[in-house]
Design an enzyme around this catalytic site. Structure first.
Site, mmCIF file in Angstrom:
data_model
loop_
_atom_site.group_PDB
_atom_site.id
_atom_site.type_symbol
_atom_site.label_atom_id
_atom_site.label_comp_id
_atom_site.label_asym_id
_atom_site.label_seq_id
_atom_site.Cartn_x
_atom_site.Cartn_y
_atom_site.Cartn_z
ATOM 1 N N TYR A 103 0.832 -1.198 0.000
ATOM 2 C CA TYR A 103 0.000 0.000 0.000
ATOM 3 C C TYR A 103 0.874 1.258 0.000
ATOM 4 O O TYR A 103 1.722 1.434 0.879
ATOM 5 C CB TYR A 103 -0.895 0.010 1.231
ATOM 6 C CG TYR A 103 -2.149 0.843 1.056
ATOM 7 C CD1 TYR A 103 -3.381 0.233 0.859
ATOM 8 C CD2 TYR A 103 -2.113 2.227 1.084
ATOM 9 C CE1 TYR A 103 -4.539 0.977 0.695
ATOM 10 C CE2 TYR A 103 -3.262 2.982 0.927
ATOM 11 C CZ TYR A 103 -4.468 2.359 0.727
ATOM 12 O OH TYR A 103 -5.608 3.105 0.561
ATOM 13 N N TYR B 76 -0.809 4.707 -10.493
ATOM 14 C CA TYR B 76 -1.873 3.996 -11.219
ATOM 15 C C TYR B 76 -3.225 4.645 -10.911
ATOM 16 O O TYR B 76 -3.869 5.236 -11.782
ATOM 17 C CB TYR B 76 -1.848 2.505 -10.869
ATOM 18 C CG TYR B 76 -3.160 1.780 -11.100
ATOM 19 C CD1 TYR B 76 -3.597 1.505 -12.394
ATOM 20 C CD2 TYR B 76 -3.955 1.385 -10.033
ATOM 21 C CE1 TYR B 76 -4.815 0.861 -12.603
ATOM 22 C CE2 TYR B 76 -5.163 0.737 -10.237
ATOM 23 C CZ TYR B 76 -5.591 0.486 -11.525
ATOM 24 O OH TYR B 76 -6.790 -0.140 -11.719
#
Lengths: 389, 135
Positions: free
Chosen positions: A288, A336
């Site tokens: 993450y 992304y």
């Protein structure tokens, strides 16, 4: 009767254009579209789903407080197992763990985990609007930028204790961008240098704009079932080998040690023990990356390097394409997409790498992958270890 | 009019805010293991005793970590930037988050000694804040 082996048989993420859902859709429709795509990939129908998991800030205040009820109504299903555990961005790794236990026990056969957010197209990102109640009444009145200020204070402390530098953190953003440049679906694909990161605006010391994740829309889905059921399905099954979770604090002032991601360490140990392997067995890691410091703290907490060694570990492009430690291979939350909560996309990319479907960004010989979510302000951690054998 | 967020005070936290209004900094202390505790709660996080009392503390502390906000946490903080938010280790043990109020915001650093001041931001709410100890 032994435990049933749990596998992932479908994944999908919603295509984005410039970080938004083209044509528009509400938070439920995004999840429904992703669910259909993931079920189609698996060769399953919506009527096969008997477990439903989702979490988010979508629809709050409002019916989103009843997340699975809102979503099951939209989907037209009546799940007998539901999970709206909200650990922040790590919720979806925890959902895999919970669903795996439900499938193992025979309580359910097919679990659907989804996430969707239109925070960018709806301009609805408003973390600062939370009422400062409970422990946050001692934080919010002082103007700590949320959540970046909390991560910044962790970075300040890590730099003080270990000599970590802004250059180290920038290395993470740069390597992640290099992966994004290989992913046609990534939002940010222009080349990036350490100097670019350091010369971007400081948001709150020591974190720069390019140390921070994107703000985008997004949606995703993951479908799990048993190994036995998967024999009749078309998708290559990906095995859930281990999972773990932990949580430590809501207010950053209550974090046990700001230079160490305790929740990730506890979560990681549990997942590795269950899988019967250690960090050295991981071929690709999806970590993450709400902020660059999140990654550095997580790498140390999961044992990929020692405490305080994260800066050296990520140096010289180690986590980028061609590096010794392929990480965040879809371009991550930094490049992304980051639709408020990102954890489901870690799982989706890990599965694609394990199936060998990642195209130009495919890492060679991937057998085992790790997906680790972090939620809140380093508040929670949840880890999944997946394999293709 | 004061535009910044105010604490949503509840019965559990009321003694802290009442004391702040009287320009006293108080935290809880466990009557069994003697540990000082912040944030307000019903049981000791060390020995799980429920015999907690409110005690005044010195208001002296050391900066454990900090950040300098260059962008405001919402429009109400726009005039304040750059400003320092810090987590402070109180001399008695607990950690507390607050602002370090100083003209020398770039001089704020880990290990710096600070002491409490009281900012009466509204008629009802006083925020404990900190200043460098030598000032």
């Amino acid at each position: 009767m032994g435990k049933r082996q749990v596998v992932i048989v479908g994944v999908a993420d919603a295509p984005l254009e410039k970080g938004v859902i083209p044509g528009g859709a509400n938070d439920l429709e995004i999840q429904a579209r992703a669910a259909k795509a993931a079920l189609d990939e698996a060769g399953l129908k919506l009527s096969d789903v008997d477990g439903l998991s989702t979490a988010g800030l979508w629809g709050i205040p409002g019916p989103g407080q009843f997340a699975t009820i809102s979503l099951s109504e939209h989907l037209g299903i009546r799940p007998k197992f539901s999970d709206s555990t909200n650990l922040g961005g790590s919720a979806f790794e925890a959902h895999v763990g919970h669903a795996a236990m439900a499938i193992e026990s025979g309580a359910i056969d097919v679990a659907l985990i989804t996430y969707g957010s239109t925070q960018k197209s709806q301009r609805s990102r408003n973390l600062g609007g939370r009422p400062p109640s409970f422990s946050l009444q001692f934080d919010t009145p002082y103007g700590l930028p949320n959540p970046v200020g909390a991560y910044a204070m962790a970075a300040t402390r890590h730099m003080h204790e270990y000599g970590t530098t802004s250059e180290h953190l920038a290395e993470i953003a740069v390597a992640t961008r290099q992966w994004a440049m290989k992913n046609p679906g990534a939002t940010m694909r222009d080349p990036l240098t350490v100097e670019d990161v350091l010369s971007s605006k400081t948001i709150t010391d020591p974190l720069h704009l390019l140390d921070c994740c994107l703000v985008t829309d997004g949606g995703g889905a993951v479908v799990l079932t048993t190994e036995e059921r998967a024999r009749d399905l078309k998708a290559r099954p990906i095995y859930v080998r281990g999972h773990g979770e932990s949580q430590t604090h809501m207010s950053i002032a209550a974090m046990p040690d700001l230079a160490f991601h305790t929740a990730a360490a506890e979560s990681g140990v549990r997942a590795f023990e269950m899988a019967g392997i250690g960090p050295e067995a991981i071929d690709v890691a999806e970590i993450y990356d709400s902020f660059t410091i999140t990654v550095l703290l997580t790498l140390e907490a999961l044992g990929f390097c020692g405490r305080g060694e994260g800066g050296a570990f990520v140096s010289n492009g180690r986590t980028g394409p061609g590096g010794a430690f392929p990480m965040n291979t879809n371009g991550g939350g930094l490049s992304y997409a980051h639709p408020g909560m990102y954890g489901i996309f870690l799982l989706i990319e890990a599965v694609r790498q394990l199936r060998g479907e990642a195209g130009e960004r495919q890492v060679a010989d991937v057998k085992t992958a790790l997906a680790h979510g972090t939620g809140g302000v380093l508040s929670s951690g949840a880890t999944c270890i997946l394999s293709n054998h | 009019m004061y535009e910044k967020p105010l604490p949503v005070i509840d019965p559990t936290t009321r003694p802290f805010w009442d004391a702040a209004k009287a320009h006293r900094l108080v935290v809880q202390r466990c009557q069994d293991c003697k540990m000082h505790i912040f944030i307000p709660r019903s049981n000791c996080t060390s020995c799980f005793s429920d015999r907690l009392e409110w005690v005044e503390v010195s208001g002296e502390g050391t900066i454990y970590t900090y950040t300098i906000a260059r962008r405001p946490a919402g429009p109400a903080f726009k005039e304040e930037v750059p400003y320092a938010v810090a987590i402070i280790d109180l001399k008695e043990g607990p950690r507390i988050l607050s602002n370090v109020v100083t003209d020398d915001v770039e001089g704020v650093t880990i290990g710096q000694k600070v002491r409490v001041i009281f900012d009466d931001v509204t008629e009802d709410v006083t925020l404990p804040k900190f200043v460098p100890a030598e000032s």
